[in-house]
Design an enzyme around this catalytic site. Structure first.
Site, PDB file in Angstrom:
ATOM      1  CG  HIS A   1      -0.365   0.003   2.546  1.00  0.00           C
ATOM      2  ND1 HIS A   1      -0.038   1.157   3.226  1.00  0.00           N
ATOM      3  CD2 HIS A   1      -0.051  -1.013   3.384  1.00  0.00           C
ATOM      4  CE1 HIS A   1       0.454   0.853   4.415  1.00  0.00           C
ATOM      5  NE2 HIS A   1       0.467  -0.464   4.541  1.00  0.00           N
TER       6      HIS A   1
ATOM      7  CG  ASP B   1      -2.527   4.172   3.009  1.00  0.00           C
ATOM      8  OD1 ASP B   1      -2.183   3.085   2.526  1.00  0.00           O
ATOM      9  OD2 ASP B   1      -3.305   4.285   3.987  1.00  0.00           O
TER      10      ASP B   1
ATOM     11  CG  ASP C   1       3.036   0.307   7.772  1.00  0.00           C
ATOM     12  OD1 ASP C   1       2.651  -0.298   6.764  1.00  0.00           O
ATOM     13  OD2 ASP C   1       2.333   0.455   8.792  1.00  0.00           O
TER      14      ASP C   1
ATOM     15  CD  GLU D   1      -2.849  -1.639   5.440  1.00  0.00           C
ATOM     16  OE1 GLU D   1      -2.834  -2.708   6.086  1.00  0.00           O
ATOM     17  OE2 GLU D   1      -2.311  -0.584   5.858  1.00  0.00           O
ATOM     18  CD  GLU D   2      -1.005   2.220   7.691  1.00  0.00           C
ATOM     19  OE1 GLU D   2      -1.682   1.809   8.660  1.00  0.00           O
ATOM     20  OE2 GLU D   2       0.164   1.889   7.505  1.00  0.00           O
TER      21      GLU D   2
ATOM     22  CG  ASP E   1       2.119  -3.889   5.184  1.00  0.00           C
ATOM     23  OD1 ASP E   1       3.028  -3.147   5.593  1.00  0.00           O
ATOM     24  OD2 ASP E   1       0.911  -3.643   5.360  1.00  0.00           O
TER      25      ASP E   1
ATOM     26  CG  HIS F   1       1.121   3.231  12.438  1.00  0.00           C
ATOM     27  ND1 HIS F   1      -0.151   2.762  12.711  1.00  0.00           N
ATOM     28  CD2 HIS F   1       1.452   2.717  11.228  1.00  0.00           C
ATOM     29  CE1 HIS F   1      -0.573   2.008  11.708  1.00  0.00           C
ATOM     30  NE2 HIS F   1       0.392   1.960  10.796  1.00  0.00           N
TER      31      HIS F   1
END
Length: 414
Positions: free
Chosen positions: A81, A83, A144, A178-179, A201, A384
């Site tokens: 992903h 994002d 990520d 995705e997040e 991932d 994150h």
């Protein structure tokens, strides 16, 4: 297999592009800036000779590496992903390469209070001598999942430039959002045309994950009774206070994220808003076992109803939304998907680490959409947040694993 890696350079370029998604947005994708990276990826895929690479109206990148084998090889897909998480800024990321890590604390220059310590990041103990990439202290890094993107792009470049390496048809899929849980909402499975998939991932070097939480969301809407506060005695039933009472009554030593680990599930309030007359609490509910998931939901209902007995005239409505289910139910039906992944990791010179995810990936939902899709390590850590990091050598190992997977599927076909 002599791979001239481009993954480090690609990654350093990709993380500088802000692709943060937005769970408040109603657009698809949720932020236009995600497509800034997606468009670059399409250009790079076209440049290496993948002629059908394109970005669709929903922000998905599709591309095909054509088969160069005479065998009937199942079509496999590699997915990541674009994002980054809304939890931490992804704007103006300044990646830093810490060459030949020796175990020292990594103090990030733009905020010296952000320090990566081996005691807090035990996986750093396996990185002695490697090159660690972090952000500068003001943002997340974006490993990520831009590590996964860079790894897939590097593997695709190798396969396109080495026709002597035999493989079946390979699909590439890069998803937005995705997040925020919308990563595969608009994937066209028929158009993708893959038999099996792998999200790139995961975290620790060598990790392979074929099991995730099952997940539901629950919304509790509380209806209180409003009255003028100067004349509220015996009349007011504040929805705000009722909501606070519910949250304060949740178990603290079990079924909470703060007190669970490994295969234990949880109930977690993620937002609360409202006024005296009406308030809403949003929960996420997680467990590896669906029956336990439903048990958690029933316990939350019972807690709420017991509290409401203390507030005559107030009441609540419950809305449960299925989010995703444990991918193991699907993947277990196709043992070769896991077998070949573990073989590919071993062939890359790494000890496989088969484990479960205390979360979910695009692969969770893709599996139930007809594309069995476990998760393979990308090397990302502490995602994150501002302490996020990845090592160059782990990313290179992921590239080898992707290439090996393509070879192994071909080798085991007829």
């Amino acid at each position: 297999m002599n791979i001239i890696y481009t993954v480090k350079e690609r990654f350093l370029n990709y993380v500088k592009i802000d692709t943060q998604s937005d769970h408040h947005s109603k657009t698809v994708p949720s932020t236009l800036k995600q497509t800034h990276l997606s468009k670059i990826l399409v250009e790079e895929l076209l440049a290496i000779g993948i002629t059908d690479a394109h970005l669709d109206q929903f922000g998905y990148v599709y591309a095909t590496i054509l088969s160069n084998s005479h065998k009937n090889v199942p079509v496999i897909c590699f997915c990541s992903h674009v994002d980054t998480s809304p939890d931490c800024s992804g704007a103006n990321v300044k990646p830093i390469v810490h060459h030949h890590y020796t175990g020292e604390d990594l103090i990030l220059p733009d905020d010296s209070s952000i320090v990566l310590k081996m005691t807090e990041h035990p996986d750093l103990a396996q990185q002695i001598g490697n090159d660690i990439i972090t952000a500068s202290g003001n943002t997340l890094l974006g490993a990520d999942n831009k590590a996964g993107i860079a790894e897939i792009m590097d593997a695709a470049t190798f396969l396109m430039s080495h026709p002597e390496v035999k493989h079946g048809e390979i699909k590439i899929l890069f998803t937005p959002d995705e997040e925020i849980g919308r990563g595969v909402n608009y994937v066209d499975i028929k158009k993708l045309g893959a038999d099996f998939g792998y999200t790139i991932d995961g975290e620790t070097l060598g990790s392979y994950e074929d099991e995730t939480f099952s997940a539901d969301g629950m919304t509790i809407t509380i209806y209180g009774i409003s009255a003028h506060p100067g004349f509220a005695k015996g009349k007011m039933q504040s929805a705000i206070k009722i909501a606070s009472h519910i949250i304060n009554s949740l178990p603290k030593n079990r079924i909470s994220p703060e007190s669970t680990e490994k295969m234990e599930g949880f109930v977690h309030p993620v937002s609360i808003e409202g006024q005296v007359e009406q308030a809403t609490i949003e929960f996420i509910i997680r467990d590896f076992d669906d029956e336990n998931l439903f048990t958690h939901e029933e316990e939350l209902r019972n807690i709420t109803l017991q509290i409401l007995e203390q507030y005559p005239g107030a009441y609540a409505e419950f809305t449960v939304t299925e989010q995703y289910r444990n991918m193991k139910k699907v993947i277990a039906q196709y043992p070769e998907v896991s077998q070949y992944a573990l073989m590919a990791i071993e062939r890359a010179g790494i000890e496989p680490k088969k484990q479960s995810i205390r979360g979910g990936t695009d692969g969770s939902r893709l599996s139930f959409m007809g594309l069995p899709c476990p998760n393979i390590f990308a090397g990302e850590h502490a995602f994150h947040g501002k302490q996020e990091w990845v090592s160059v050598q782990d990313m290179e190992a992921a590239v080898r694993t992707i290439v090996n997977l393509a070879l192994i599927w071909e080798e085991n076909s007829i």
